[in-house]
Design an enzyme around this catalytic site. Structure first.
Site, mmCIF file in Angstrom:
data_model
loop_
_atom_site.group_PDB
_atom_site.id
_atom_site.type_symbol
_atom_site.label_atom_id
_atom_site.label_comp_id
_atom_site.label_asym_id
_atom_site.label_seq_id
_atom_site.Cartn_x
_atom_site.Cartn_y
_atom_site.Cartn_z
ATOM 1 N N ARG A 174 -52.132 -75.486 -1.608
ATOM 2 C CA ARG A 174 -51.130 -75.966 -0.546
ATOM 3 C C ARG A 174 -49.983 -76.245 -1.521
ATOM 4 O O ARG A 174 -48.646 -76.036 -1.286
ATOM 5 C CB ARG A 174 -51.484 -77.242 -0.065
ATOM 6 N N ASN A 202 -54.919 -77.971 5.063
ATOM 7 C CA ASN A 202 -56.390 -77.687 4.737
ATOM 8 C C ASN A 202 -56.984 -77.891 6.301
ATOM 9 O O ASN A 202 -56.794 -78.894 6.860
ATOM 10 C CB ASN A 202 -57.100 -78.500 3.785
#
Length: 89
Positions: A17, A35
């Site tokens: 990320r 996520n």
């Protein structure tokens, strides 16, 4: 251009990320990344078509040696949600 992606592989717990956010900011793209409970990563990105294509190519390459992308599901939309920045959810 707006793309909604679901990315599978070794993409959680490896800095995906953060790396995705950094690459998006480098290319002046906006959107978000998060996520999912099933181990995939969901991402939405907006910006210039050529930069979005370059971004997806970078995602496919894994961004770092720790990340391994096995598959990317892509959905394209002509709608722009006018995000201000690229955020991690």
């Amino acid at each position: 251009m707006n793309k909604h992606l679901t990315i599978s592989g070794r993409v959680q717990g490896v800095g995906f990320r953060y790396s995705a956010q950094q690459k998006a900011m480098e290319l002046n793209l906006v959107g978000w990344v998060k996520n999912k409970p099933d181990g995939t990563v969901e991402l939405e990105v907006e910006g210039d078509r050529s930069y979005v294509s370059e971004y997806i190519g970078a995602l496919k390459s894994g961004l770092t040696p720790f990340i391994q992308v096995d598959h990317i599901e892509e959905q394209t939309s002509k709608d722009h949600k006018k995000y201000n920045r690229f955020s991690i959810k």
